[in-house]
Design a protein around this motif. Structure first.
Motif: not given
Length: 97
Positions: A1-19
């Motif tokens: 599995m590779q992490i891409d920008k969309d995955t990071v954005a989704k994780i940040a959204h779920l964690a309520r983080l602004e990245v």
């Protein structure tokens, strides 16, 4: 599995983080390194390794729960910075809106 920008954005959204965009790029790299390391761990032969339940063989030694010293309500209030004779007074932390 590779992490891409969309995955990071989704994780940040779920964690309520602004990245930021730069942080997103750094996180993509860091998360892919973590996944690569985990893949290497999966290559290790652990078939003859017993599962670890506890880090040590020490057993919890518990003492009986016995009241050793008891103070009265009045004595406890003597230590309070603010009190009304019956209760500790503390700053209000919940604001009604």
């Amino acid at each position: 599995m590779q992490i891409d920008k969309d995955t990071v954005a989704k994780i940040a959204h779920l964690a309520r983080l602004e990245v930021s965009e730069q942080e997103t790029q750094e996180l993509v790299g860091d998360m892919n390194k973590i996944l690569d390391f985990m893949a290497k761990l999966n290559e290790v032969d652990t078939s003859n390794v017993e599962p670890l339940v506890y880090m040590t063989d020490e057993v919890n030694v518990l003492r009986p729960d016995v009241v050793k010293q008891e103070i009265t309500h009045e004595e406890a209030l003597l230590n309070a910075p603010e009190q009304d004779g019956k209760h500790f007074l503390v700053a209000k932390v919940i604001d009604k809106k």
